[in-house]
Write a protein that holds these residues in place. Sequence first.
Motif, PDB file in Angstrom:
ATOM      1  N   ASN A   1       0.821  -1.213   0.000  1.00  0.00           N
ATOM      2  CA  ASN A   1       0.000   0.000   0.000  1.00  0.00           C
ATOM      3  C   ASN A   1       0.856   1.266   0.000  1.00  0.00           C
ATOM      4  N   GLY A   2       1.948   1.231  -0.735  1.00  0.00           N
ATOM      5  CA  GLY A   2       2.797   2.409  -0.883  1.00  0.00           C
ATOM      6  C   GLY A   2       3.747   2.668   0.259  1.00  0.00           C
ATOM      7  N   GLY A   3       3.748   1.812   1.285  1.00  0.00           N
ATOM      8  CA  GLY A   3       4.642   2.020   2.423  1.00  0.00           C
ATOM      9  C   GLY A   3       5.452   0.775   2.728  1.00  0.00           C
ATOM     10  N   TRP A   4       6.604   1.002   3.319  1.00  0.00           N
ATOM     11  CA  TRP A   4       7.501  -0.096   3.662  1.00  0.00           C
ATOM     12  C   TRP A   4       7.401  -0.431   5.142  1.00  0.00           C
TER      13      TRP A   4
ATOM     14  N   ILE B   1       5.586 -14.602   4.336  1.00  0.00           N
ATOM     15  CA  ILE B   1       5.061 -13.235   4.405  1.00  0.00           C
ATOM     16  C   ILE B   1       4.002 -13.063   3.324  1.00  0.00           C
ATOM     17  N   VAL B   2       2.793 -12.779   3.774  1.00  0.00           N
ATOM     18  CA  VAL B   2       1.672 -12.616   2.847  1.00  0.00           C
ATOM     19  C   VAL B   2       1.518 -11.130   2.517  1.00  0.00           C
ATOM     20  N   THR B   3       1.634 -10.810   1.235  1.00  0.00           N
ATOM     21  CA  THR B   3       1.510  -9.428   0.783  1.00  0.00           C
ATOM     22  C   THR B   3       1.261  -9.421  -0.723  1.00  0.00           C
ATOM     23  N   THR B   4       0.745  -8.332  -1.194  1.00  0.00           N
ATOM     24  CA  THR B   4       0.584  -8.165  -2.639  1.00  0.00           C
ATOM     25  C   THR B   4       1.732  -7.343  -3.220  1.00  0.00           C
ATOM     26  N   GLY B   5       2.581  -6.804  -2.349  1.00  0.00           N
ATOM     27  CA  GLY B   5       3.698  -5.972  -2.797  1.00  0.00           C
ATOM     28  C   GLY B   5       5.013  -6.724  -2.797  1.00  0.00           C
ATOM     29  N   ALA B   6       6.073  -5.975  -2.972  1.00  0.00           N
ATOM     30  CA  ALA B   6       7.426  -6.532  -3.011  1.00  0.00           C
ATOM     31  C   ALA B   6       7.864  -6.995  -1.626  1.00  0.00           C
ATOM     32  N   VAL B   7       8.616  -8.092  -1.599  1.00  0.00           N
ATOM     33  CA  VAL B   7       9.214  -8.614  -0.371  1.00  0.00           C
ATOM     34  C   VAL B   7      10.667  -8.935  -0.673  1.00  0.00           C
ATOM     35  N   VAL B   8      11.554  -8.396   0.153  1.00  0.00           N
ATOM     36  CA  VAL B   8      12.992  -8.615  -0.049  1.00  0.00           C
ATOM     37  C   VAL B   8      13.610  -9.001   1.287  1.00  0.00           C
ATOM     38  N   ALA B   9      14.454 -10.026   1.269  1.00  0.00           N
ATOM     39  CA  ALA B   9      15.247 -10.365   2.450  1.00  0.00           C
ATOM     40  C   ALA B   9      16.630  -9.769   2.283  1.00  0.00           C
TER      41      ALA B   9
ATOM     42  N   GLU C   1      30.721 -10.161   6.903  1.00  0.00           N
ATOM     43  CA  GLU C   1      31.617 -10.474   5.801  1.00  0.00           C
ATOM     44  C   GLU C   1      31.008 -10.192   4.430  1.00  0.00           C
ATOM     45  N   PHE C   2      29.706 -10.448   4.263  1.00  0.00           N
ATOM     46  CA  PHE C   2      29.047 -10.297   2.969  1.00  0.00           C
ATOM     47  C   PHE C   2      27.549 -10.174   3.188  1.00  0.00           C
ATOM     48  N   PHE C   3      26.835  -9.830   2.114  1.00  0.00           N
ATOM     49  CA  PHE C   3      25.380  -9.803   2.216  1.00  0.00           C
ATOM     50  C   PHE C   3      24.756 -10.635   1.118  1.00  0.00           C
ATOM     51  N   VAL C   4      23.510 -11.019   1.388  1.00  0.00           N
ATOM     52  CA  VAL C   4      22.695 -11.745   0.430  1.00  0.00           C
ATOM     53  C   VAL C   4      21.366 -11.013   0.331  1.00  0.00           C
ATOM     54  N   LEU C   5      20.891 -10.801  -0.891  1.00  0.00           N
ATOM     55  CA  LEU C   5      19.555 -10.278  -1.138  1.00  0.00           C
ATOM     56  C   LEU C   5      18.733 -11.405  -1.743  1.00  0.00           C
ATOM     57  N   ILE C   6      17.507 -11.557  -1.265  1.00  0.00           N
ATOM     58  CA  ILE C   6      16.604 -12.580  -1.779  1.00  0.00           C
ATOM     59  C   ILE C   6      15.271 -11.912  -2.070  1.00  0.00           C
ATOM     60  N   ARG C   7      14.740 -12.198  -3.255  1.00  0.00           N
ATOM     61  CA  ARG C   7      13.432 -11.658  -3.619  1.00  0.00           C
ATOM     62  C   ARG C   7      12.646 -12.750  -4.329  1.00  0.00           C
ATOM     63  N   LEU C   8      11.459 -13.010  -3.825  1.00  0.00           N
ATOM     64  CA  LEU C   8      10.594 -13.989  -4.459  1.00  0.00           C
ATOM     65  C   LEU C   8       9.805 -13.281  -5.543  1.00  0.00           C
TER      66      LEU C   8
ATOM     67  N   ASP D   1      13.197  -2.068 -10.137  1.00  0.00           N
ATOM     68  CA  ASP D   1      11.836  -1.541 -10.065  1.00  0.00           C
ATOM     69  C   ASP D   1      11.551  -0.847  -8.735  1.00  0.00           C
ATOM     70  N   LEU D   2      12.468  -0.998  -7.773  1.00  0.00           N
ATOM     71  CA  LEU D   2      12.332  -0.351  -6.468  1.00  0.00           C
ATOM     72  C   LEU D   2      13.224   0.889  -6.355  1.00  0.00           C
ATOM     73  N   GLY D   3      13.856   1.276  -7.472  1.00  0.00           N
ATOM     74  CA  GLY D   3      14.653   2.498  -7.484  1.00  0.00           C
ATOM     75  C   GLY D   3      16.151   2.296  -7.423  1.00  0.00           C
ATOM     76  N   LEU D   4      16.611   1.043  -7.505  1.00  0.00           N
ATOM     77  CA  LEU D   4      18.037   0.771  -7.437  1.00  0.00           C
ATOM     78  C   LEU D   4      18.479   0.043  -8.704  1.00  0.00           C
ATOM     79  N   PRO D   5      19.018   0.804  -9.692  1.00  0.00           N
ATOM     80  CA  PRO D   5      19.458   0.189 -10.945  1.00  0.00           C
ATOM     81  C   PRO D   5      20.602  -0.804 -10.717  1.00  0.00           C
ATOM     82  N   SER D   6      20.740  -1.736 -11.634  1.00  0.00           N
ATOM     83  CA  SER D   6      21.753  -2.792 -11.503  1.00  0.00           C
ATOM     84  C   SER D   6      23.163  -2.227 -11.373  1.00  0.00           C
ATOM     85  N   GLU D   7      23.453  -1.170 -12.115  1.00  0.00           N
ATOM     86  CA  GLU D   7      24.797  -0.582 -12.049  1.00  0.00           C
ATOM     87  C   GLU D   7      25.106  -0.061 -10.653  1.00  0.00           C
TER      88      GLU D   7
END
Length: 160
Positions: A18-21, A44-52, A59-66, A117-123
């Motif tokens: 609903n437009g909010g995080w 996590i039940v939602t109609t919007g984006a979900v990112v872990a 040491e490092f990070f992992v991003l996960i998006r279903l 699509d969330l405002g962070l280009p690949s570059e």
Amino acid sequence: MTVQKSGPGFAVAAVLENGGWRCSELDPNALTDLDAAITELGKIVTTGAVVALLCVDDEFFVLIRLAPSGTELVLSDAAAALDYDIAADVLDMLRAEMPDEDDDETWAEGDLGMMSDLGLPSEELEMIASDIELYPDEQLRMIARRCGFGDQFDDLLDRL
């Protein structure tokens, strides 16, 4: 076989609805087990984006998006797969080669466009992930800010 290390870190889910995080903590097992992280995210039940956002052992990070097309992943340092099972599992799921033990290079692997699509280009994501002067938590804070949930992310980390 990799050596499983555990130490400082955090596992956070960021949900756009609903437009909010909103940000919440994921089960700590998500830091050592990719399947556990994906399962937690799937609950996590939602109609919007979900990112872990996983910060593993500072040491490092992992991003996960279903996504409807499958699980999208980014590993900030492919060389971490030599020492961490979760990083090796990410490379395996991405069908990427394991780094050579003699290789001193660090590089990100995965779908660097997964946050575009969330405002962070690949570059920009690649630039953040490759900045060896930053700790993973600092990199994740930059990602959160760029995608619009920096305040929520910082508030949760302050409580952890």
